[in-house]
Design a protein around this motif. Structure first.
Motif, PDB file in Angstrom:
ATOM      1  N   ASP A 238       0.821  -1.211   0.000  1.00  0.00           N
ATOM      2  CA  ASP A 238       0.000   0.000   0.000  1.00  0.00           C
ATOM      3  C   ASP A 238       0.853   1.259   0.000  1.00  0.00           C
ATOM      4  OD1 ASP A 238      -2.254  -1.553   0.040  1.00  0.00           O
ATOM      5  OD2 ASP A 238      -2.600  -1.351   2.194  1.00  0.00           O
ATOM      6  N   GLY A 239       2.096   1.170   0.479  1.00  0.00           N
ATOM      7  CA  GLY A 239       2.960   2.338   0.547  1.00  0.00           C
ATOM      8  C   GLY A 239       3.194   2.767   1.980  1.00  0.00           C
ATOM      9  N   VAL A 240       3.583   4.024   2.142  1.00  0.00           N
ATOM     10  CA  VAL A 240       3.951   4.494   3.482  1.00  0.00           C
ATOM     11  C   VAL A 240       2.738   4.709   4.379  1.00  0.00           C
ATOM     12  CG1 VAL A 240       6.106   5.558   2.734  1.00  0.00           C
ATOM     13  CG2 VAL A 240       3.986   6.882   2.660  1.00  0.00           C
ATOM     14  N   LEU A 241       1.543   4.775   3.797  1.00  0.00           N
ATOM     15  CA  LEU A 241       0.318   4.956   4.569  1.00  0.00           C
ATOM     16  C   LEU A 241      -0.753   3.992   4.059  1.00  0.00           C
ATOM     17  CD1 LEU A 241       0.114   8.854   4.751  1.00  0.00           C
ATOM     18  CD2 LEU A 241       0.660   7.296   6.640  1.00  0.00           C
ATOM     19  N   PRO A 242      -1.691   3.600   4.923  1.00  0.00           N
ATOM     20  CA  PRO A 242      -2.758   2.691   4.493  1.00  0.00           C
ATOM     21  C   PRO A 242      -3.678   3.345   3.470  1.00  0.00           C
ATOM     22  CG  PRO A 242      -2.601   2.797   6.898  1.00  0.00           C
ATOM     23  CD  PRO A 242      -1.764   3.904   6.366  1.00  0.00           C
ATOM     24  N   LYS A 243      -4.372   2.527   2.730  1.00  0.00           N
ATOM     25  CA  LYS A 243      -5.407   3.020   1.833  1.00  0.00           C
ATOM     26  C   LYS A 243      -6.566   3.561   2.664  1.00  0.00           C
ATOM     27  CE  LYS A 243      -4.424  -0.152  -2.002  1.00  0.00           C
ATOM     28  NZ  LYS A 243      -4.054   0.909  -2.968  1.00  0.00           N
ATOM     29  N   THR A 244      -7.354   4.420   2.084  1.00  0.00           N
ATOM     30  CA  THR A 244      -8.485   5.009   2.795  1.00  0.00           C
ATOM     31  C   THR A 244      -9.749   4.890   1.968  1.00  0.00           C
ATOM     32  OG1 THR A 244      -8.091   7.221   1.886  1.00  0.00           O
ATOM     33  CG2 THR A 244      -6.969   6.669   3.950  1.00  0.00           C
ATOM     34  N   PRO A 246     -12.587   6.951   0.304  1.00  0.00           N
ATOM     35  CA  PRO A 246     -12.713   8.350  -0.119  1.00  0.00           C
ATOM     36  C   PRO A 246     -13.744   9.154   0.662  1.00  0.00           C
ATOM     37  CG  PRO A 246     -12.499   6.927  -2.029  1.00  0.00           C
ATOM     38  CD  PRO A 246     -12.620   6.023  -0.835  1.00  0.00           C
ATOM     39  N   SER A 247     -14.875   8.546   0.980  1.00  0.00           N
ATOM     40  CA  SER A 247     -15.948   9.293   1.646  1.00  0.00           C
ATOM     41  C   SER A 247     -15.594   9.743   3.058  1.00  0.00           C
ATOM     42  CB  SER A 247     -17.220   8.440   1.694  1.00  0.00           C
ATOM     43  OG  SER A 247     -17.000   7.250   2.439  1.00  0.00           O
ATOM     44  N   GLN A 248     -14.523   9.184   3.631  1.00  0.00           N
ATOM     45  CA  GLN A 248     -14.135   9.564   4.986  1.00  0.00           C
ATOM     46  C   GLN A 248     -13.225  10.792   5.022  1.00  0.00           C
ATOM     47  OE1 GLN A 248     -12.953   5.352   6.333  1.00  0.00           O
ATOM     48  NE2 GLN A 248     -13.926   6.211   8.140  1.00  0.00           N
ATOM     49  N   ASN A 249     -12.765  11.234   3.858  1.00  0.00           N
ATOM     50  CA  ASN A 249     -11.922  12.430   3.771  1.00  0.00           C
ATOM     51  C   ASN A 249     -10.677  12.343   4.647  1.00  0.00           C
ATOM     52  OD1 ASN A 249     -13.650  13.882   1.941  1.00  0.00           O
ATOM     53  ND2 ASN A 249     -15.041  14.250   3.667  1.00  0.00           N
ATOM     54  N   LEU A 250     -10.066  11.178   4.694  1.00  0.00           N
ATOM     55  CA  LEU A 250      -8.803  11.024   5.421  1.00  0.00           C
ATOM     56  C   LEU A 250      -7.677  11.394   4.469  1.00  0.00           C
ATOM     57  CD1 LEU A 250      -9.553   7.630   7.222  1.00  0.00           C
ATOM     58  CD2 LEU A 250      -9.773   9.936   8.154  1.00  0.00           C
ATOM     59  N   ASN A 251      -7.511  12.696   4.251  1.00  0.00           N
ATOM     60  CA  ASN A 251      -6.630  13.166   3.194  1.00  0.00           C
ATOM     61  C   ASN A 251      -5.302  13.713   3.684  1.00  0.00           C
ATOM     62  OD1 ASN A 251      -7.659  15.433   4.412  1.00  0.00           O
ATOM     63  ND2 ASN A 251      -8.894  16.054   2.645  1.00  0.00           N
ATOM     64  N   THR A 252      -4.979  13.519   4.960  1.00  0.00           N
ATOM     65  CA  THR A 252      -3.669  13.912   5.473  1.00  0.00           C
ATOM     66  C   THR A 252      -3.121  12.795   6.347  1.00  0.00           C
ATOM     67  OG1 THR A 252      -4.505  14.926   7.530  1.00  0.00           O
ATOM     68  CG2 THR A 252      -4.420  16.320   5.549  1.00  0.00           C
ATOM     69  N   ARG A 253      -1.808  12.806   6.518  1.00  0.00           N
ATOM     70  CA  ARG A 253      -1.181  11.802   7.377  1.00  0.00           C
ATOM     71  C   ARG A 253      -1.740  11.878   8.797  1.00  0.00           C
ATOM     72  NH1 ARG A 253       3.392   8.737   7.765  1.00  0.00           N
ATOM     73  NH2 ARG A 253       4.064   8.345   9.904  1.00  0.00           N
ATOM     74  N   GLU A 254      -1.934  13.098   9.288  1.00  0.00           N
ATOM     75  CA  GLU A 254      -2.435  13.274  10.655  1.00  0.00           C
ATOM     76  C   GLU A 254      -3.797  12.620  10.829  1.00  0.00           C
ATOM     77  OE1 GLU A 254      -3.406  16.913  13.813  1.00  0.00           O
ATOM     78  OE2 GLU A 254      -2.900  17.350  11.723  1.00  0.00           O
ATOM     79  N   LYS A 255      -4.674  12.817   9.855  1.00  0.00           N
ATOM     80  CA  LYS A 255      -6.013  12.224   9.939  1.00  0.00           C
ATOM     81  C   LYS A 255      -5.945  10.697   9.881  1.00  0.00           C
ATOM     82  CE  LYS A 255      -8.565  16.077   7.838  1.00  0.00           C
ATOM     83  NZ  LYS A 255      -9.403  16.476   6.672  1.00  0.00           N
TER      84      LYS A 255
END
Length: 373
Positions: A238-244, A246-255
């Protein structure tokens, strides 16, 4: 032995599902196979043959099922027009009753198929008829989860009865109407809450779609299932961060880190697309180790991060590091073990949310400080 095989099969199933989620968009089959919710005709026949032959573990599992309260032929259904379920089922106005009656219906359907005792088929029908005559809605905060839980069991029972029982089920149409009008509106659009909610809801939506042969709902539910599954189980690829989702708007590392309950380090292949935010720390650690090697003097009270400790702390640190090296590098070559000792690096066990997804990070950049991200 049996447990090992089960775990291996489960791991293979999860891996297969996750690989499958990366493929093409799902589409309903040209014709649905029945019975086809959770168990197929072939699986039912196989299990029945094993139970009737007294083979284990099938016979023992079947006996346990038949001894449970869900297989009781004297069970009395307790339907409600409105099932109200608050957080943690508080209040519990019909929540437990609905879930357990649905499980009982599925239990009796299985019992019917294996034993061919029509009393179990009729009991399953009686439970389904009792609820389809009464229930109209689910309310309060846990309504989506409750609907998913009960809605995943009802179609399992109905599939077996409708497609294998040769007796009559006069109210099967009313039951189908219940599945069409009471459950999908609460679950088909998914959930922006936790992944376990949405996956439970999609399990119900898929099962109901199969029973009703509703291809549009099946496609919609499967699309949400695939998206949520990919975001629910983190893979190294998946890379350095998990997949999300889209409807949850987890669009930053912090979130994303907050959503993963504070988990800030994820598995990544050493050297493959590392998080740029950690580069300076790795560079500093590397330069420090080079200075130590050039000096050819190892201060036993100096840790790889540059932090100095007293003699007692240093001894404790070495004791702590020892088992990690023994466990992780025991099968490595002498050169690798020596390298590990020189750099004082140890593999860091990185456990993802829930402790179910773990991997080893064996990188020379791992120090006693934060693990590489």
């Amino acid at each position: 032995m049996r447990r090992t095989a089960l775990l291996a099969a489960s791991a293979a199933l999860v891996a297969g599902v996750l690989a499958w989620t990366a493929g093409a968009a799902p589409s309903a089959p040209a014709a649905f196979a029945h019975p086809g919710v959770t168990v197929s005709q072939g699986q039912l026949d196989f299990t029945r043959s094993k139970v009737n032959a007294g083979a284990e573990p099938w016979k023992g599992a079947f006996d346990q099922m038949m001894a449970s309260k869900y297989a009781d032929l004297n069970r009395t259904p307790t339907p409600r027009a409105v099932v109200e379920c608050g957080s943690y089922s508080n209040p519990d106005h019909g929540c437990t009753d609905e879930r357990e009656d649905a499980i009982a219906a599925y239990t009796h359907a299985l019992a019917w198929y294996v034993t061919r005792d029509e009393r179990h088929a009729r009991k399953a029908i009686g439970l389904m008829d009792a609820w389809s005559a009464v229930i109209r809605d689910h309310t309060n905060s846990n309504a989506p989860l409750q609907t998913g839980w009960a809605g995943s069991s009802w179609p399992r029972a109905a599939e077996i009865i409708k497609h294998t029982y040769t007796g009559t089920w006069a109210n099967s149409g009313r039951f189908a109407a219940m599945l069409r009008t009471v459950y999908p509106p609460e679950i088909i659009n998914g959930s922006n809450s936790n992944g376990n909610w949405e996956l439970s809801m999609m399990e119900a939506a898929v099962g109901i779609s199969v029973f009703l042969e509703d291809k549009a709902s099946y496609d919609k539910a499967m699309a949400k299932f695939r998206t949520r599954t990919a975001a629910y189980v983190y893979l190294e690829s998946d890379g350095v961060l998990p997949k999300t989702v889209p409807s949850q708007n987890l669009n930053t590392r912090e979130k994303i880190v907050k959503y993963w309950q504070g988990q800030s380090t994820f598995v990544k292949r050493p050297g493959a697309g590392r998080d740029p935010g950690a580069r300076s720390a790795r560079r500093a650690a590397s330069e420090f180790r080079q200075r130590v090697r050039r000096s050819r003097v190892r201060d036993p009270n100096l840790l790889p991060s540059g932090r100095r400790v007293d003699a007692a702390q240093s001894a404790d640190h070495r004791k702590t590091m020892g088992p990690w090296h023994a466990a992780s590098f025991g099968s490595s070559s002498a050169r690798h073990r020596a390298s590990a000792r020189r750099t004082r690096c140890c593999p860091r066990r990185i456990a993802a949310s829930g402790g179910a997804r773990t991997a080893w990070w064996a990188s020379s950049n791992t120090t006693d400080g934060p693990a590489p991200r």
